[in-house]
Each structure stands twice: as C-alpha cells, then as structure tokens.
Motif scaffolding. Structure first.
Motif, PDB file in Angstrom:
ATOM      1  N   VAL A 249       0.218 -49.534   4.085  1.00 38.48           N
ATOM      2  CA  VAL A 249       0.003 -49.250   3.145  1.00 38.48           C
ATOM      3  C   VAL A 249      -1.500 -48.926   2.915  1.00 38.48           C
ATOM      4  O   VAL A 249      -2.383 -49.848   2.730  1.00 38.48           O
ATOM      5  CB  VAL A 249       0.070 -49.775   2.058  1.00 38.48           C
ATOM      6  CG1 VAL A 249       0.685 -49.269   0.888  1.00 38.48           C
ATOM      7  CG2 VAL A 249       2.270 -49.828   2.477  1.00 38.48           C
ATOM      8  N   ARG A 250      -2.322 -48.200   2.734  1.00 38.35           N
ATOM      9  CA  ARG A 250      -3.661 -48.085   1.996  1.00 38.35           C
ATOM     10  C   ARG A 250      -3.475 -48.044   0.490  1.00 38.35           C
ATOM     11  O   ARG A 250      -2.855 -46.679  -0.263  1.00 38.35           O
ATOM     12  CB  ARG A 250      -4.058 -46.049   2.604  1.00 38.35           C
ATOM     13  CG  ARG A 250      -5.567 -45.895   2.231  1.00 38.35           C
ATOM     14  CD  ARG A 250      -6.318 -45.024   3.218  1.00 38.35           C
ATOM     15  NE  ARG A 250      -6.368 -44.917   4.503  1.00 38.35           N
ATOM     16  CZ  ARG A 250      -5.907 -44.819   5.203  1.00 38.35           C
ATOM     17  NH1 ARG A 250      -5.309 -43.514   4.771  1.00 38.35           N
ATOM     18  NH2 ARG A 250      -6.114 -44.597   6.564  1.00 38.35           N
ATOM     19  N   ASN A 251      -3.502 -49.165  -0.070  1.00 42.14           N
ATOM     20  CA  ASN A 251      -3.885 -49.533  -1.333  1.00 42.14           C
ATOM     21  C   ASN A 251      -5.022 -49.631  -1.838  1.00 42.14           C
ATOM     22  O   ASN A 251      -6.617 -49.591  -1.100  1.00 42.14           O
ATOM     23  CB  ASN A 251      -2.773 -50.810  -1.611  1.00 42.14           C
ATOM     24  CG  ASN A 251      -3.163 -51.873  -0.349  1.00 42.14           C
ATOM     25  OD1 ASN A 251      -3.188 -51.730   0.998  1.00 42.14           O
ATOM     26  ND2 ASN A 251      -3.970 -52.579  -0.747  1.00 42.14           N
ATOM     27  N   GLN A 252      -5.225 -49.553  -3.185  1.00 47.09           N
ATOM     28  CA  GLN A 252      -5.960 -49.520  -3.548  1.00 47.09           C
ATOM     29  C   GLN A 252      -6.475 -51.079  -4.734  1.00 47.09           C
ATOM     30  O   GLN A 252      -7.590 -51.670  -4.482  1.00 47.09           O
ATOM     31  CB  GLN A 252      -6.077 -48.667  -5.137  1.00 47.09           C
ATOM     32  CG  GLN A 252      -5.816 -46.949  -4.993  1.00 47.09           C
ATOM     33  CD  GLN A 252      -6.514 -47.111  -4.258  1.00 47.09           C
ATOM     34  OE1 GLN A 252      -8.275 -46.848  -3.756  1.00 47.09           O
ATOM     35  NE2 GLN A 252      -6.175 -45.430  -3.581  1.00 47.09           N
ATOM     36  N   GLU A 276      -7.425 -56.281   0.007  1.00 43.84           N
ATOM     37  CA  GLU A 276      -7.465 -55.662  -0.988  1.00 43.84           C
ATOM     38  C   GLU A 276      -7.770 -53.657  -0.768  1.00 43.84           C
ATOM     39  O   GLU A 276      -6.922 -52.177  -1.267  1.00 43.84           O
ATOM     40  CB  GLU A 276      -8.609 -55.150  -1.378  1.00 43.84           C
ATOM     41  CG  GLU A 276      -9.273 -55.605  -2.775  1.00 43.84           C
ATOM     42  CD  GLU A 276      -9.939 -57.076  -2.349  1.00 43.84           C
ATOM     43  OE1 GLU A 276      -9.646 -58.230  -3.209  1.00 43.84           O
ATOM     44  OE2 GLU A 276     -10.905 -57.048  -1.460  1.00 43.84           O
ATOM     45  N   ASP A 277      -7.694 -52.892   0.931  1.00 43.60           N
ATOM     46  CA  ASP A 277      -7.654 -52.010   0.950  1.00 43.60           C
ATOM     47  C   ASP A 277      -6.155 -51.197   1.851  1.00 43.60           C
ATOM     48  O   ASP A 277      -6.201 -50.297   2.393  1.00 43.60           O
ATOM     49  CB  ASP A 277      -9.013 -50.858   1.348  1.00 43.60           C
ATOM     50  CG  ASP A 277      -9.512 -52.058   1.719  1.00 43.60           C
ATOM     51  OD1 ASP A 277     -10.702 -51.632   2.561  1.00 43.60           O
ATOM     52  OD2 ASP A 277      -8.455 -53.024   2.946  1.00 43.60           O
ATOM     53  N   MET A 278      -5.586 -52.577   2.410  1.00 41.28           N
ATOM     54  CA  MET A 278      -5.188 -52.560   3.591  1.00 41.28           C
ATOM     55  C   MET A 278      -3.378 -52.899   3.335  1.00 41.28           C
ATOM     56  O   MET A 278      -4.345 -54.547   3.458  1.00 41.28           O
ATOM     57  CB  MET A 278      -5.634 -51.723   5.154  1.00 41.28           C
ATOM     58  CG  MET A 278      -4.491 -51.159   5.973  1.00 41.28           C
ATOM     59  SD  MET A 278      -3.492 -53.212   6.872  1.00 41.28           S
ATOM     60  CE  MET A 278      -4.573 -53.441   7.800  1.00 41.28           C
ATOM     61  N   LEU A 296       5.691 -46.222  -0.789  1.00 37.74           N
ATOM     62  CA  LEU A 296       5.187 -44.873  -0.668  1.00 37.74           C
ATOM     63  C   LEU A 296       4.600 -45.334  -3.114  1.00 37.74           C
ATOM     64  O   LEU A 296       3.015 -44.899  -3.180  1.00 37.74           O
ATOM     65  CB  LEU A 296       6.096 -43.984  -0.959  1.00 37.74           C
ATOM     66  CG  LEU A 296       5.889 -43.438   0.125  1.00 37.74           C
ATOM     67  CD1 LEU A 296       6.830 -42.337   0.238  1.00 37.74           C
ATOM     68  CD2 LEU A 296       4.305 -42.708   0.657  1.00 37.74           C
ATOM     69  N   ALA A 297       5.373 -45.958  -3.289  1.00 40.19           N
ATOM     70  CA  ALA A 297       4.355 -45.820  -4.670  1.00 40.19           C
ATOM     71  C   ALA A 297       3.308 -47.211  -4.943  1.00 40.19           C
ATOM     72  O   ALA A 297       2.310 -47.022  -5.788  1.00 40.19           O
ATOM     73  CB  ALA A 297       6.016 -47.270  -5.885  1.00 40.19           C
ATOM     74  N   TYR A 302       1.086 -45.305   6.805  1.00 40.37           N
ATOM     75  CA  TYR A 302       0.501 -44.632   7.679  1.00 40.37           C
ATOM     76  C   TYR A 302       1.391 -45.711   9.266  1.00 40.37           C
ATOM     77  O   TYR A 302       1.260 -46.541   9.066  1.00 40.37           O
ATOM     78  CB  TYR A 302      -1.235 -44.180   7.867  1.00 40.37           C
ATOM     79  CG  TYR A 302      -1.789 -45.236   7.669  1.00 40.37           C
ATOM     80  CD1 TYR A 302      -1.806 -46.095   6.246  1.00 40.37           C
ATOM     81  CD2 TYR A 302      -2.522 -46.128   8.464  1.00 40.37           C
ATOM     82  CE1 TYR A 302      -3.071 -46.961   6.494  1.00 40.37           C
ATOM     83  CE2 TYR A 302      -3.361 -46.735   8.133  1.00 40.37           C
ATOM     84  CZ  TYR A 302      -3.746 -47.802   6.859  1.00 40.37           C
ATOM     85  OH  TYR A 302      -4.187 -48.781   6.620  1.00 40.37           O
ATOM     86  N   ASP A 303       0.643 -45.193  10.018  1.00 34.02           N
ATOM     87  CA  ASP A 303       1.553 -46.301  11.447  1.00 34.02           C
ATOM     88  C   ASP A 303       2.276 -46.818  11.138  1.00 34.02           C
ATOM     89  O   ASP A 303       2.847 -47.602  11.618  1.00 34.02           O
ATOM     90  CB  ASP A 303      -0.019 -47.219  11.618  1.00 34.02           C
ATOM     91  CG  ASP A 303      -1.166 -47.004  11.771  1.00 34.02           C
ATOM     92  OD1 ASP A 303      -2.418 -47.373  12.687  1.00 34.02           O
ATOM     93  OD2 ASP A 303      -1.187 -45.431  12.281  1.00 34.02           O
TER      94      ASP A 303
END
Lengths: 546, 284
Positions: A249-252, A276-278, A296-297, A302-303
C-alpha cells in the motif's frame, strides 16, 4: 539453586539464532574452502542443511526438547548437502538421540547431547579425518562434558563448548597439510563454530541480526513456482483460507494498526508491516477481493499477488515424485548438472538423474526422492562428485528400498562404472564390478577460480583458469586451450593411453569444442578423441582419459 | 566275412561357421538355413556369397528375415547316409534362437529305420562348429555313436562365445536380442560385448572405444578359460583386419593352438549386422 533448565522455547530460539549466525557468515566459510572452485561451497551447503531444518521447526510446535531435537535431526538428515552438511546432520541426529527422554535441558543434558552427536557422526564416516569438523566437534563436546561434571550450568557448559571448539578450530590449520599450505582453518569446523556461537548469543540475550538472506529462503525465491510451497501444509484439508494474498500500500502516514484491525477477521497468517509511505501486507483469505477493497481505503495498492493455494497444492503435491511400483529388480540413480550430461546418462541406462542445484550438491532428500521415483526394487546410486558421496550414503537411512552407493567422484568415473553395470546381475555383483573400474579413468576438469588464493607455489587470482586432474589442482592458466593441453601433458605414460572423452560445458560453443579436439589430436595423434555436449555449468570442460 | 562297422556321420548347419576346407576334410555335413532378403529366398553359404550379401545388407534399408532349413534338405541327406548304412548325429544352433533342431528331428522321423540323434548345442557360430569338429574327429577315429554323443554332451558346458556388434539394431529387429536389450541406446560411442547364455543372446559388458573392445574380447577369453583352450576360432563380418590381428594375439597367447577363422553365416549375420566380431572356444 539456580534454575538451570532450558525450555523448549528457548532452545528453539537458540536454534534459530544458530541458523542465522551461520547464514550471516556463510560466504566467509565458503572462502575457507581450499580450492577456489565454483561449487561445493561448504558454508552454503551447511547453511542450506541447517536452514531447511530450522524452517520446519518454525512451523511445527514442539512439546519437549526431545521432540524438537528429533525433528531437527530428521530434517537435517533429509536436507543434508555436501560432506560437511552430512556430518553436521549426523551431529544433530546424534544430539537428538542423546537428549531422549528430556523435556527440558540442563548442563548435563547438553553435554550428553553433544557427546552423543560426536559418537554418531564418527560412526557415520567411513574414514574419519582429523583436522576437520569432526575434531572440532569432538574437542568441544569433551570440554562440555568436563564442565558438566564440575557442575556447570547450561550457560557455562555452552561457553566451555565454544571456547574449546575455537581452540580446536585454530589447531586444524596445523593438522591438515592442505590447510597449512593455504593458511586457513577447516571450513566445516568454522561452520560448526558459527552455529554454536549463534546459539550462545541468543542464550545470553544478544540478538543475531539478519545480515544475510536466509539462503534456503532465497533459493526458494529463485524458483517462482515454489515460493509458497513452504506455506502449504501436508493435507489439502488443512487449507482453511485458500488465497495467499500479498500486496503493498502506498500510504501517507503509518497505517499498520488500523489496517491490521480491518483485516484481522478476514483470514489468517496476517502480516502487516510498514513505514510512513509504504506498507506490506500478507494474508491467507477466502475473499481476496474484499481484502483489496479494504486496503484501497488507505491508499493505492501495487505489487499485487494472489495465489490459489488449493490449486498450488494440487499442482505441487502432484509434482512430487510419487513412489513408483517396481517393474524391475535393479535401477540406477545418478547426479549430474547440465542438460547434455543428463541425456547421456539417461541414454546409457540411468533411470533418474538428480540435478546438482545451487551448489551442485543435492540434499539427501533430493537423492532419496529420485530413488523412490525409480521403478526398481533395489537402486544403485552414482554421486559423481566427492562432495556428494556422503549425502548419497545417507539415503539408505531415509528410504525403505535397498540402496547401494558406488562412490564415483566425477562424471567420467560415473560413466565408466555405468559401462560395467549389468541389470541381469545382482546388486552385489554390480557393486563390485562398478567399483572396480572407478580407478581406470583419469578425470580432468577445467573451471574458473572464484577468488584469490595461494596454494603452495601457485598464486591464483579470481578469474584464472584452473585445471584439475582427479581432484588435484595441477594447472593455473589464462587460456582454455592452453590449460587443457598443459593438463594433458602432466599425465604420466600418456603414450599408453588410448581414448580421451571431452564433455564441453554450456559456456563453450561447438566450434570451440571442435577446435579443442583438433588441438589435442595435433599434439597426441595416437589418441582417439570423442567429444560430447555436456552443457554443464561452471566447468568449461570435463574429460576422461583412459 | 568282413564286418563293416557302422560309421557315424556328423551333421550341423550353416550357422556353425566351420571353415569349408575343414568341414570337407572331416566329412561334416553342413545343412543351410535360409535367408529371405528383399523378396528373395536363398540358402545360406550356398546360393549367395557372403561378401555380396553383406554389401547389399549395408546398403539396404530393410532387414532380412531368416528361417530353418527346408525339411527336404534334411531328408535328402538322411537318405544318403542311410543308404551308406551309417548312423548320424546332428548338432544344431540353440533352440532358443532357431527351430532348426526340431525340424531336423521331425525330418528324421520321416525317414524309416534311420538312426539319428539330434542335439541342441545351446550355442551358435564358432562354438557350435568346434563341437562338430571334435565330434567328427572322434567319429573318424572309429568311436561309436554312443561314445560320440557322450563326448558332445561333455563339451557343451565348456563352450563360450564373446562377440561385439556395431549396432544392436539387427538383434533388436530380428527379435533375438535377449538379455542384450539392457544395452540398447546410449549417446556415447559404446561397444557392447555380448555372449550366449543358456541358449540366448545375453549382455556381457560394455566398453568404450574399438581398441579397448578388441582387447577386452581377449581378456574375457583368458578369464573364462584359466586352464587353457581346447579349441578356438574367430568369426567376423567384414572385419578381416581385426579378425586377423585377434587371431595373431590368440596364437601368441596359446602357442601351438590352431586358431580357426571364418566369416559369419548370412543367417547369423542378419541378426548381428555387419561389423560383428567374436571369439568362440571350448575350454579345457
């Protein structure tokens, strides 16, 4: 009195620590191998042997020290690769025998286990050589026994073991001429000490960091269809959640906790690890679609990889060599690397050819599977490599069929003994006929040095060509043709020889091979030269001369 | 009144590979088996010369088939011998390879009051020929039929043949490959050495390289006949030079020993193929 019993849990952590320590330094051990040849790496072999066994421990809970040790011993025997791996597996197996009846372990128990390991290992080796892993194990166990007799605690006994082991290891340089020549300690002994040291570290509360990838795991990663096989249970009915789902997940921000909360009820084997970002997610679920939706929320995904484990199970377990009902009294199994060599062996009568694998040394289990897949009542095994002989001899311990090992140390020796094989004769008659001819061929090998080293008066740089005769390094060169010719020139009474058989490797073209044949014919006109595409890796040429 | 002692005449077949002059000198009757090749049937060693046959065999894509002698050939011979007032002993190639010995016995039944003994040699080529030679010598020396039969039986266990073939294809196609099937195939230049065991072709061992195969034939003879050789012969198809050199080596190793040499019959040749080479012997 100090509570001195080591629990199963702690022992398990020690085993894992030992494994990690060995894996971290496997390359270092490889460098101790006297000959800088590309295969037969002691460090990797021992690491693979122990890792595959430790892997099994993680999956199956053990209730007692005895059960843990027995499982570990059995798995090591199966996963044993290379001579050092085999001796290691016998040390572990013997350890398990020594701690029979123990639920937990104290100093005395540890010493007893170590001693039993040594006895078992020595019994398993036909010609024990001092100055090797055996010596180190023996002296370490002797020190353990002494410490235990003096009332040592578990920690004290293990410390004594490590101390004495390292002293013995240092002495190996003086005990074997070849080690002295290069100025190194015995590689197998070093591997063993790394295991003991790793265990001790954990015991003392230190962590053994993962400095190197677990070679067993990374070996598995190289084979995509087997990536998840370690997640497959033995029974298809045990698969409760069918889809092995992995993604990132590409998170913020950090999302581990909330994401885990969302996914916990969706299945099992849940792993959520992130920054923090993955964030990386792994889960076994019956609803991969819902899992992905929930993720997705939190950000883009990806991957993504989703595997149906039921399908994998059917495919993989089906692929495992099924024991075949015997259709004939006698069969043959041989080890070889290279498509051409495999074809040649099969066409000459071998039933199953075992691939050498990453280090060119298959495990006892891999050879055993080949024996089971051979449709014969009794099987003769040709290891074709001196570092595989012991793993092959260990097969008798893990299969029901009668097996006999004809100790061929090279492909040419194996082929020579194949010619003496007669399926109409008994296994005993074949064994003597086949062993008799092993010494009738001289084996030549041409390969590349994988590191710098000095052997006696020979200074070798990585990339130099190496020419070996019957396992002895004779020539160091820079051009293949010259190296082969120089190697041949060193053969005594070559005028009495009649036939040279060349097997060229995957890095040699047919034209180059033909040129080689011509070069040999020019200098040695009376020799018959036969050439075959062996397509073996790592060795430009293998040849026999008889 | 002069008592005419009944003579014993010796009969064998074309697969015995006895050199022609020797057979003539000893009065051995050689009944030809038959070869069917490219639509034509011919009698072995009689209707076609071997050199021509083997040349055609090499050039052709088809494999010949073989069959027993015609009963008529047997009967004609038996009538002749009977007319002379003699008895006969017939020794033929292994019943495991051919039905010749049974055809011979059947033909014998068709001739009234003919004293015939039929023996299955359980072998073929030179060993068969060597036995016939010994039997003929004994018969010539005036031994009775019973004595000659006893002699033959005593020699059967002492015969052996080792031979190499260029290709196992002929044996395979002709259905006589027996135990040698184990040696089929192989990408390497391997020379199979074969033998005859219990009346069938069998695998002996494999050797790399032509020269080593020749040497091995000789050492096999030495291993199997440690007490020495009673008689010995070399047979070949199209390998005159190698056959000659083998003969010289054997002659050197066993001084004073007569070493026969002959081509292999077309019948056997159809089953082993051109390039076959072997040593047959009776050991002491």
């Amino acid at each position: 009195m100090v509570q001195d019993k080591i629990s199963v849990e702690l022992l398990k952590s020690m085993v894992l620590g030992a494994k990690q320590n060995l894996t971290n330094h496997a390359e270092e051990v490889n460098k101790l191998n006297v000959f800088p040849v590309p295969d037969g790496d002691t460090g990797t072999n021992m690491s693979l042997t122990f890792s595959s066994a430790a892997q099994e421990l993680q999956e199956l809970p053990a209730e007692s020290v005895e059960q843990l040790a027995t499982r570990l011993g059995k798995a090591c025997v199966n996963g044993a690769r290379g001579n050092s791996g085999v001796i290691l597996s016998q040390l572990v197996r013997g350890f398990a025998l020594g701690v029979a009846g123990h639920k937990s372990l104290d100093g005395k128990g540890l010493a007893k286990g170590l001693q039993s390991g040594v006895v078992t290992a020595y019994k398993g080796v036909m010609k024990p050589v001092e100055g090797t892993i055996l010596t180190v194990a023996r002296e370490a166990a002797a020190a353990a026994e002494q410490s235990a007799r003096q009332g040592g605690t578990f920690v004290e006994v293990l410390e004594a073991t490590v101390r004495a082991g390292n002293v013995a290891l240092a002495k190996t340089t003086e005990m074997l001429p070849i080690l002295k020549q290069v100025g190194v300690v015995d590689a197998g002994g070093k591997g063993l000490m790394l295991l003991y040291e790793g265990a001790l570290k954990v015991l003392k509360g230190e962590e053994v960091e993962e400095l190197a990838k677990d070679s067993a795991a990374s070996a598995m990663l190289d084979k995509p269809e087997l990536t998840d096989s370690d997640e497959l249970p033995l029974n298809i009915d045990d698969i409760k959640f069918a889809y092995c789902t992995e993604f990132k997940v590409r998170n913020q921000t950090l999302i581990e906790t909330p994401l885990r909360g969302e996914l916990e009820a969706m299945g099992d084997s849940l792993l959520v690890v992130g920054t923090e970002d993955m964030t990386k997610v792994h889960i076994h679920t019956n609803n991969p679609g819902i899992v992905l939706d929930k993720a997705l929320a939190f950000g883009e995904i990806y991957d993504i990889k989703i595997d149906n484990m039921l399908e994998q199970f059917r495919r993989l377990r089906g692929k495992k060599p099924d024991p075949k009902p015997p259709t004939k009294p006698l069969g043959l199994v041989a080890v070889a690397s290279g498509k051409g060599l495999t074809e040649i062996l099969k066409s000459t009568g071998v039933d199953v050819v075992v691939a050498g694998g990453q280090t060119s040394n298959p495990s006892t289990e891999e050879i055993a599977n080949a024996v089971k897949a051979t449709p014969a009542e009794k099987v003769i095994i040709l290891p074709n490599n001196k570092n595989i002989v012991m793993a092959a001899q260990q097969v008798a311990q893990v299969v029901d069929k009668e097996v006999v090992v004809v100790p061929s140390k090279s492909i040419p020796q194996g082929i020579a003994s194949l010619l003496a094989y007669n399926p109409n004769k008994s296994i005993g008659e074949n064994q003597s006929a086949m062993e008799k001819v092993l010494g009738q061929v001289i084996t030549g090998e041409i390969t590349c040095a994988v590191r710098d080293t000095t052997l006696g008066d020979k200074h070798i740089k990585a990339g130099d060509l190496l020419g070996l005769l019957d396992g002895q390094l004779e020539v160091v060169g820079s051009k293949i043709t010259d190296t082969v010719l120089e190697l041949l020139s060193g053969i005594e009474d070559i005028e009495a020889k009649e036939l040279v058989t060349l097997y060229y490797g995957e890095d040699v073209s047919e034209n180059e091979a033909q040129a080689m044949v011509a070069a040999i014919g020019e200098r040695y006109s009376w020799l018959d030269v036969e050439v075959y595409a062996g397509q073996q890796p790592l060795y430009y040429y293998l040849f026999s001369i008889e | 009144m002069k008592e005419i002692k009944q003579q014993v005449e010796i009969i064998t077949d074309s697969t015995a590979d006895i050199p022609e002059e020797t057979a003539k000198a000893l009065g051995i009757h050689v009944i030809p088996l038959q070869v069917i090749f490219e639509g034509k049937t011919f009698r072995d060693r009689v209707d076609m010369d071997l050199a021509t046959f083997y040349r055609q065999l090499k050039e052709s894509n088809s494999f010949p088939s073989t069959s027993q002698p015609s009963p008529g050939d047997f009967v004609a011979l038996f009538e002749e011998i009977k007319a002379r007032g003699n008895a006969a002993i017939a020794i033929h190639l292994s019943s495991g390879i051919s039905g010749t010995d049974r055809a011979c016995a059947l033909a014998g039944d068709m001739v009234e009051a003919f004293d015939l003994s039929v023996i299955d040699s359980k072998t073929v080529t030179m060993p068969l020929g060597l036995i016939a030679i010994e039997a003929a010598k004994a018969a010539k020396a005036g031994k009775s039929k019973a004595e000659v039969v006893a002699l033959i039986n005593s020699l059967l266990d002492k015969t052996k043949v080792f031979f190499m073939v260029e290709s196992l294809d002929y044996l395979y196609k002709g259905g006589r490959i027996g135990g040698a099937a184990a040696f089929l195939g192989g990408l390497l230049n391997i020379k199979p050495i074969l033998t005859v065991n219990n009346g069938f072709v069998d695998a002996q061992e494999r050797v790399r390289g032509h020269q080593r195969a020749l040497e091995r034939l000789v050492t096999l003879v030495e291993e199997y006949a440690p007490q020495g050789l009673h008689s010995v012969g070399i047979i070949h198809i199209d390998k005159a030079a190698d056959a000659e050199s083998l003969r010289n080596i054997i002659a050197q190793k066993y001084p004073g020993q007569e070493v026969y040499l002959n081509n292999v019959s077309a019948v056997l040749g159809s089953h082993v193929g051109p390039g076959a080479l072997g040593i047959g012997f009776i050991k002491v």
